[in-house]
Scaffold this motif. Structure first.
Motif, PDB file in Angstrom:
ATOM      1  N   GLY A 286      13.865   5.981 -19.034  1.00 21.73           N
ATOM      2  CA  GLY A 286      13.293   4.646 -19.015  1.00 21.73           C
ATOM      3  C   GLY A 286      12.295   4.502 -17.882  1.00 21.73           C
ATOM      4  N   SER A 287      11.239   3.763 -18.143  1.00 20.84           N
ATOM      5  CA  SER A 287      10.159   3.634 -17.169  1.00 20.84           C
ATOM      6  C   SER A 287      10.183   2.278 -16.473  1.00 20.84           C
ATOM      7  CB  SER A 287       8.802   3.807 -17.854  1.00 20.84           C
ATOM      8  OG  SER A 287       7.746   3.488 -16.962  1.00 20.84           O
ATOM      9  N   PRO A 288      10.146   2.270 -15.124  1.00 21.55           N
ATOM     10  CA  PRO A 288      10.008   0.997 -14.412  1.00 21.55           C
ATOM     11  C   PRO A 288       8.571   0.516 -14.341  1.00 21.55           C
ATOM     12  CG  PRO A 288      10.144   2.785 -12.830  1.00 21.55           C
ATOM     13  CD  PRO A 288      10.277   3.409 -14.207  1.00 21.55           C
ATOM     14  N   GLY A 289       7.681   1.200 -15.067  1.00 22.26           N
ATOM     15  CA  GLY A 289       6.272   0.854 -14.973  1.00 22.26           C
ATOM     16  C   GLY A 289       5.739   1.261 -13.603  1.00 22.26           C
ATOM     17  N   PRO A 290       4.927   0.426 -12.988  1.00 19.03           N
ATOM     18  CA  PRO A 290       4.345   0.801 -11.689  1.00 19.03           C
ATOM     19  C   PRO A 290       5.275   0.548 -10.514  1.00 19.03           C
ATOM     20  CG  PRO A 290       3.532  -1.349 -12.350  1.00 19.03           C
ATOM     21  CD  PRO A 290       4.385  -0.856 -13.491  1.00 19.03           C
ATOM     22  N   PHE A 291       6.502   0.102 -10.781  1.00 17.27           N
ATOM     23  CA  PHE A 291       7.360  -0.373  -9.703  1.00 17.27           C
ATOM     24  C   PHE A 291       8.332   0.699  -9.198  1.00 17.27           C
ATOM     25  CE2 PHE A 291       6.603  -4.077 -12.578  1.00 17.27           C
ATOM     26  CZ  PHE A 291       5.575  -4.620 -11.821  1.00 17.27           C
ATOM     27  N   ARG A 292       8.747   0.513  -7.984  1.00 21.08           N
ATOM     28  CA  ARG A 292       9.684   1.422  -7.323  1.00 21.08           C
ATOM     29  C   ARG A 292      11.126   1.067  -7.687  1.00 21.08           C
ATOM     30  NH1 ARG A 292       9.960   1.517  -0.701  1.00 21.08           N
ATOM     31  NH2 ARG A 292      11.706   2.982  -0.429  1.00 21.08           N
ATOM     32  N   GLY A 293      11.959   2.084  -7.892  1.00 25.15           N
ATOM     33  CA  GLY A 293      13.367   1.838  -8.122  1.00 25.15           C
ATOM     34  C   GLY A 293      13.710   1.646  -9.583  1.00 25.15           C
ATOM     35  N   GLY A 294      14.952   1.219  -9.810  1.00 32.58           N
ATOM     36  CA  GLY A 294      15.459   0.988 -11.154  1.00 32.58           C
ATOM     37  C   GLY A 294      16.830   0.354 -11.045  1.00 32.58           C
ATOM     38  N   LYS A 295      17.655   0.567 -12.037  1.00 35.89           N
ATOM     39  CA  LYS A 295      19.014   0.031 -12.022  1.00 35.89           C
ATOM     40  C   LYS A 295      19.731   0.413 -10.724  1.00 35.89           C
ATOM     41  CE  LYS A 295      23.253   0.015 -14.831  1.00 35.89           C
ATOM     42  NZ  LYS A 295      23.894   0.499 -16.060  1.00 35.89           N
ATOM     43  N   HIS A 296      20.517  -0.510 -10.191  1.00 33.54           N
ATOM     44  CA  HIS A 296      21.244  -0.367  -8.926  1.00 33.54           C
ATOM     45  C   HIS A 296      20.349  -0.593  -7.706  1.00 33.54           C
ATOM     46  CE1 HIS A 296      24.590   1.164 -11.226  1.00 33.54           C
ATOM     47  NE2 HIS A 296      23.861   2.165 -11.676  1.00 33.54           N
ATOM     48  N   SER A 297      19.058  -0.829  -7.921  1.00 26.60           N
ATOM     49  CA  SER A 297      18.129  -0.974  -6.807  1.00 26.60           C
ATOM     50  C   SER A 297      17.540  -2.377  -6.786  1.00 26.60           C
ATOM     51  CB  SER A 297      16.990   0.053  -6.936  1.00 26.60           C
ATOM     52  OG  SER A 297      15.892  -0.297  -6.115  1.00 26.60           O
ATOM     53  N   GLN A 298      17.405  -2.958  -5.606  1.00 24.08           N
ATOM     54  CA  GLN A 298      16.815  -4.289  -5.467  1.00 24.08           C
ATOM     55  C   GLN A 298      15.306  -4.234  -5.260  1.00 24.08           C
ATOM     56  OE1 GLN A 298      20.836  -6.575  -3.807  1.00 24.08           O
ATOM     57  NE2 GLN A 298      19.216  -6.085  -2.360  1.00 24.08           N
ATOM     58  N   TYR A 299      14.736  -3.037  -5.360  1.00 23.65           N
ATOM     59  CA  TYR A 299      13.287  -2.939  -5.405  1.00 23.65           C
ATOM     60  C   TYR A 299      12.805  -3.477  -6.758  1.00 23.65           C
ATOM     61  CZ  TYR A 299      13.510  -0.023  -1.204  1.00 23.65           C
ATOM     62  OH  TYR A 299      13.729   0.438   0.078  1.00 23.65           O
ATOM     63  N   GLU A 300      11.496  -3.622  -6.863  1.00 22.12           N
ATOM     64  CA  GLU A 300      10.928  -4.266  -8.049  1.00 22.12           C
ATOM     65  C   GLU A 300      11.314  -3.573  -9.350  1.00 22.12           C
ATOM     66  OE1 GLU A 300       8.421  -7.300  -7.951  1.00 22.12           O
ATOM     67  OE2 GLU A 300      10.110  -7.278  -6.559  1.00 22.12           O
TER      68      GLU A 300
END
Length: 447
Positions: A286-300
């Motif tokens: 799965g892609s977060p797009g241009p954002f940092r992080g993913g599930k379990h992360s409070q980054y974008e």
């Protein structure tokens, strides 16, 4: 004589107004929630290979938001914000195990307004899932479909479609909460073969995806096959969305139905698990797009999700709102306003953003907070253009990002803007002081 005529006219106008009000039906609401779907996993959100014609069409017929947030970075906390209008850290007892206690839910409020609520698919919002829970008339916590060839969410979408047919005279509210693209992604050959021509060019993806490709290749060298597996799972979501939208049209409900599609948080990592227990799946691309992080992360990448809404004649068609910061903590107060609910709970963290849904582009009035339900967990805040992550008690430094120019959170500017860090930290401290001192959870679950 004149007084009699005037009184008659007033009564006529009052009656006409009442009649007009009575003739405007409350809108139906269909809320389709994907599980672990990334911000960048749909065609209309920029995925280079995804086939999502139904969702792309929904976006063209409605409004697509690019700054929409969830309230938690795992499944239950995200759903808690949706149902209650509260940040999940407010609950001393983990809602997946204990429910929402005496907190009023959006389904209960709508039930009081004459709605027929239904829920189909993933639950994860309490120990009880019987009909009537949270005011929901029909609850069917359906797992993956019996026929894998059609996709794992087909059965729950079919049940939701049956519910819509049975309640077409409305108003109805329905949660259609799927399981894709949650771990594990093991898609049927029938769906994978739709993408038989896909060959991954890593240059087609932003830097945020490159580490996932590296991790996937460490498990299996078949990167193309792993991508096809994931794309097939996303494709079955789209096919089911298309089926549901077709039924809404067949029943002539399009004009008076709010249709929303989103995801509960960012995409899952390739390596899952904690406390020494690891689960690996090369297919979790799965892609977060241009954002940092993913599930379990409070980054974008963990908190920002796709959000598409269609309400013909109300939400502007073909529009992309890239300025308004919205959240699922706003779901309850917004739908309550639309449905004419007057007895809102005294405590709400969200705000009514119905005007934003209808086309107004404005800044929100309240900041957004994230914090897991643990006394020592680190909080984060989004306020205006700023995103601040506080460090853990043992190590680290504050991380401040100006999302207006750095949405991927790569340039920590905390040292350059100490006053902003001080102000935002004070807001976090004030908020944290209102949270429980201790948290209770019956089990350590992997969601």
């Amino acid at each position: 004589m004149h007084r009699t005529l005037l009184a008659t006219l007033v009564l006529f106008l009052v009656g006409l107004h009442s009649y007009a009000r009575a003739e405007v039906p409350k809108p139906n609401v269909v809320f389709m929630f994907a599980d672990d779907l990334g911000y960048g996993d749909l065609g209309c959100y920029g995925h280079p290979y995804a086939k999502t014609p139904a969702l792309d069409r929904l976006a063209a017929e409605g409004t697509r938001f690019t700054q929409h947030y969830v309230t938690g970075v795992t499944c239950n906390p995200s759903r808690t914000g949706v149902m209650t209008g509260l940040f999940p850290a407010r609950f001393a007892q983990y809602a997946a195990d204990y429910g929402f206690g005496d907190r009023v839910t959006i389904t209960e409020l709508l039930k009081r307004q004459g709605y027929k609520p239904g829920h189909f698919g993933k639950w994860h919002i309490g120990p009880e899932d019987a009909d009537g829970t949270y005011g929901i008339d029909v609850v069917q916590t359906i797992g993956k479909s019996r026929n894998s060839a059609t996709g794992r969410d087909t059965d729950l979408y079919s049940a939701a479609i049956d519910f819509i047919r049975e309640n077409k005279d409305g108003p109805f509210y329905v949660n259609v909460w799927g399981h894709a693209t949650h771990f594990p992604v093991n898609t049927s050959p029938e769906l994978v073969n739709v993408f038989s021509d896909v060959s991954v060019d890593r240059a087609d993806f932003p830097p945020t995806m490159q580490h996932k490709f590296d991790e996937s290749l460490q498990i299996s060298e078949q990167l193309d096959e792993s991508m096809r597996q994931y794309l097939g799972d996303v494709y079955q979501i789209d096919r089911n969305v298309g089926r549901l939208l077709t039924v809404i049209d067949e029943l002539e409900l399009r004009e008076n139905t709010i249709v929303v599609f989103s995801s509960d948080h960012g995409p899952a990592p390739v390596a899952l698990g904690k406390k020494g227990v690891r689960k690996y799946s090369q297919n979790m691309l799965g892609s977060p797009g241009p954002f940092r992080g993913g599930k379990h992360s409070q980054y974008e990448g963990g908190t920002r999700v796709p959000f598409i809404i269609r309400w013909p004649g109300k939400t502007p068609p073909g529009r992309v709102n890239s300025t308004s910061v919205c959240s699922f903590v706003d779901w309850l107060p917004t739908l309550a306003a639309i449905a004419g609910v007057n007895d809102l709970p005294e405590q709400l963290d969200g705000e009514d953003i119905s005007d934003i849904w209808l086309g107004v582009e404005r800044q929100r009035e309240r900041p957004l907070f994230w914090k897991t339900s643990s006394t020592g967990s680190t909080p984060a805040i989004r306020d205006g253009k700023w995103k601040l992550h506080l460090p853990s008690r043992k190590r680290g430094e504050p991380e401040l990002y100006d999302l207006s120019v750095d949405s991927s959170e790569t340039d920590n500017v905390a040292a350059d803007y100490p006053e902003a860090v001080k102000e935002l930290s004070a807001k976090i401290s004030t908020w944290v002081a209102t949270l429980p001192a201790e948290y209770t959870k019956t089990k350590d679950k992997q969601d």
